[in-house]
Design an enzyme around this catalytic site. Structure first.
Site, PDB file in Angstrom:
ATOM      1  N   ARG A 266       2.126   0.904  -2.430  1.00 58.65           N
ATOM      2  CA  ARG A 266       1.323   1.681  -2.668  1.00 58.65           C
ATOM      3  C   ARG A 266       3.335   2.726  -2.719  1.00 58.65           C
ATOM      4  NH1 ARG A 266      -2.964   3.120  -5.043  1.00 58.65           N
ATOM      5  NH2 ARG A 266      -2.586   5.251  -3.932  1.00 58.65           N
TER       6      ARG A 266
ATOM      7  N   ARG B 212      -2.840  13.361   3.713  1.00 62.85           N
ATOM      8  CA  ARG B 212      -3.007  13.704   5.050  1.00 62.85           C
ATOM      9  C   ARG B 212      -1.471  15.647   5.165  1.00 62.85           C
ATOM     10  NH1 ARG B 212      -0.157   8.858   8.405  1.00 62.85           N
ATOM     11  NH2 ARG B 212       1.658   8.462   6.446  1.00 62.85           N
TER      12      ARG B 212
ATOM     13  N   GLU C 204       1.062  14.588   1.731  1.00 62.99           N
ATOM     14  CA  GLU C 204       1.182  13.470   1.093  1.00 62.99           C
ATOM     15  C   GLU C 204      -0.252  12.922   0.328  1.00 62.99           C
ATOM     16  OE1 GLU C 204       2.512  11.179   4.480  1.00 62.99           O
ATOM     17  OE2 GLU C 204       1.606   9.664   3.806  1.00 62.99           O
TER      18      GLU C 204
ATOM     19  N   TYR D  55       2.838  -5.075   6.342  1.00 63.73           N
ATOM     20  CA  TYR D  55       2.610  -3.315   6.943  1.00 63.73           C
ATOM     21  C   TYR D  55       3.470  -4.158   7.530  1.00 63.73           C
ATOM     22  CZ  TYR D  55      -0.090   0.394   7.069  1.00 63.73           C
ATOM     23  OH  TYR D  55      -0.433   1.810   6.959  1.00 63.73           O
TER      24      TYR D  55
HETATM   25  N1  UDP Z   1      -7.219   5.607   7.938  1.00 65.10           N
HETATM   26  C1  UDP Z   1      -8.467   5.919   7.591  1.00 65.10           C
HETATM   27  N2  UDP Z   1      -9.246   7.000   8.240  1.00 65.10           N
HETATM   28  C2  UDP Z   1      -7.832   7.721   8.873  1.00 65.10           C
HETATM   29  C3  UDP Z   1      -6.660   6.995   9.758  1.00 65.10           C
HETATM   30  C4  UDP Z   1      -6.538   5.833   8.994  1.00 65.10           C
HETATM   31  O1  UDP Z   1      -9.413   5.336   6.952  1.00 65.10           O
HETATM   32  O2  UDP Z   1      -8.227   8.965   9.157  1.00 65.10           O
HETATM   33  C5  UDP Z   1      -7.200   3.997   7.785  1.00 65.10           C
HETATM   34  C6  UDP Z   1      -6.577   3.884   6.099  1.00 65.10           C
HETATM   35  O3  UDP Z   1      -6.841   2.734   5.950  1.00 65.10           O
HETATM   36  C7  UDP Z   1      -5.289   3.737   7.124  1.00 65.10           C
HETATM   37  C8  UDP Z   1      -4.549   3.002   7.836  1.00 65.10           C
HETATM   38  O4  UDP Z   1      -6.528   3.606   8.429  1.00 65.10           O
HETATM   39  O5  UDP Z   1      -4.184   3.210   5.484  1.00 65.10           O
HETATM   40  C9  UDP Z   1      -3.903   2.315   8.705  1.00 65.10           C
HETATM   41  O6  UDP Z   1      -3.720   4.405   9.198  1.00 65.10           O
HETATM   42  P1  UDP Z   1      -2.553   3.813  10.359  1.00 65.10           P
HETATM   43  O7  UDP Z   1      -2.449   5.733  10.785  1.00 65.10           O
HETATM   44  O8  UDP Z   1      -1.695   3.141  10.612  1.00 65.10           O
HETATM   45  O9  UDP Z   1      -1.505   4.851   9.065  1.00 65.10           O
HETATM   46  P2  UDP Z   1       0.120   4.982   9.019  1.00 65.10           P
HETATM   47  O10 UDP Z   1       0.500   6.266   9.034  1.00 65.10           O
HETATM   48  O11 UDP Z   1       0.888   3.684   8.982  1.00 65.10           O
HETATM   49  O12 UDP Z   1      -0.071   5.283   7.203  1.00 65.10           O
END
Ligand code: UDP
Length: 382
Positions: free
Chosen positions: A248, A278, A299, A347
């Protein structure tokens, strides 16, 4: 080639290995295709004074004592507690799911024990061993919280149904039956005072390290190297001969404003009909600074096309089968070690990347001392 040991990629993996080798008296050449070091952790100050996490939010958090000590040698890490909010169905909630989220969402005033029992009643207890992201969510928080906070966000972030993603992605996020709303559980959480890039520059600042930026290299061009540390995509090293692995990528729409836009560093948008995942308001990553202006990143996530920057390895079943073939090819290769998020297609967070790079360097030094070949994969990429 300025040195017979070549390190491809000037992110945390490459910089740590270069530094450790240099400390042991071994020269290396670090080469990176981009115009800056630090990979996706790169930071830059905008003209309004705000430090921007150019490739999206990077919060340093770890439980590894050695990694915490290590990063502190190269820059001033300011303690920082990451807190995230989420907008879902027209209301704002606290994340990760905690007692406040549960009480807000269900309009209740449950105590920790009552909430635990309530969620246990809502959760799907028939799932013994969660395999998919959806199983994991249904087992731990039940359908309503899953649909409000995880289903839409995950669909947008990964472009596939949560039924097709591994449970391990959700396991990154805690569920708490207290009002503790820190995003991470780790004892050390911090943001570097001057950004991540000066930290990586400090790691690379050694007379035995030569850095070349804006240069992409192919394995063929490095055939004379005594050893290559490869932190680029593993499939790129093998010219995609088993098919391209899925990644991604992210698109950030940057905008500037004044004052405080959202009152927190990261606001997640969990509804599937909001196209972005976000909004990051970067100045909140440095609460010790004060700025009139503010810089925002909205984003969007999509499948990486050739030439796009890879952010997240998708690791669906299809990719894991391909990865197995790449891992076998790597096991048969000699004179190359794969490392980091892209080199091992995992990851990884920054702290794990640093920890593994320290281990890679140590193993290299031990092998060299004992006159043994260095294994291509020090960690299990599967
Ligand atoms: N996630 C979600 N809802 C949220 C935040 C996270 O479903 O509000 C899930 C989503 O699949 C995401 C994963 O949890 O890819 C990991 O989140 P993290 O915040 O660790 O992601 P990063 O900051 O690494 O993108």
């Amino acid at each position: 080639m300025p040195a017979p040991i070549v390190i491809v990629g000037a992110g945390f993996s490459g910089a740590v290995v270069a530094r450790e080798l240099a400390e042991a008296g071994i020269a290396s050449w670090v080469v990176d295709g981009r115009s800056h070091v630090a990979g996706n952790a790169h930071t830059e100050r905008r003209s309004n004074g705000v430090m921007v996490h150019v490739y999206g939010p990077h919060i340093f958090h770890t439980a590894f004592e050695n990694v915490w000590k290590y990063i502190n040698k190269f820059g001033d890490m300011v303690p920082y507690n990451h807190r995230v909010k989420a907008t879902s169905g027209g209301a704002v909630y606290s994340l990760p799911v905690n007692l406040h989220t549960i009480n807000q969402f269900f309009g209740k005033t449950l105590s920790p024990a009552e909430a635990q029992q309530f969620i246990a009643e809502n959760a799907d207890s028939s799932i013994d061993t969660p395999v998919s992201f959806e199983d994991q969510a249904l087992k731990f928080v039940g359908r309503e919280l899953y649909e409000a906070f995880f289903k839409g966000y995950t669909q947008k972030q990964w472009g596939v149904s949560p039924t097709d993603l591994p449970a391990s992605i959700l396991a990154r996020l805690p569920v708490r039956f207290s009002y503790e709303d820190s995003y991470f559980n780790h004892p050390y959480q911090a943001i570097p005072r001057d950004g991540y890039t000066p930290i990586v520059e400090a790691m690379l600042d050694h007379p035995l390290i030569e850095v070349t930026l804006n240069k992409t290299v192919t394995p063929e061009e490095l055939s004379d190297a005594e050893h290559v540390f490869w932190s680029g995509p593993i499939d790129e090293y093998f010219k995609g001969k088993f098919g391209n692995l899925g990644y991604r990528t992210l698109d950030f729409v940057e905008s500037e404003d004044t004052g405080d836009f959202q009152g927190c560093p990261v606001m997640n948008y969990c509804d599937v009909d909001v196209p972005y995942t976000r909004i990051t308001e970067h100045k909140h990553f440095a609460p010790w600074e004060s700025h009139e202006g503010t810089t925002l990143y909205t984003e969007y996530s999509r499948l990486a096309e050739p030439g796009d920057i890879a952010y997240y390895p998708i690791r669906q079943v299809k990719e894991k089968e391909q990865l197995l073939q790449y891992v076998q090819a790597a096991q048969e290769a000699s004179g190359v070690t794969f490392m980091g998020r892209l080199g091992t297609y995992r990851y990884l967070d920054m702290d794990v990347t640093i920890k593994e790079a320290l281990e890679v360097a140590e193993m290299f030094l031990n092998c060299r001392r004992d006159n043994r070949p260095m294994p291509p994969l020090v960690v299990d990429a599967l």
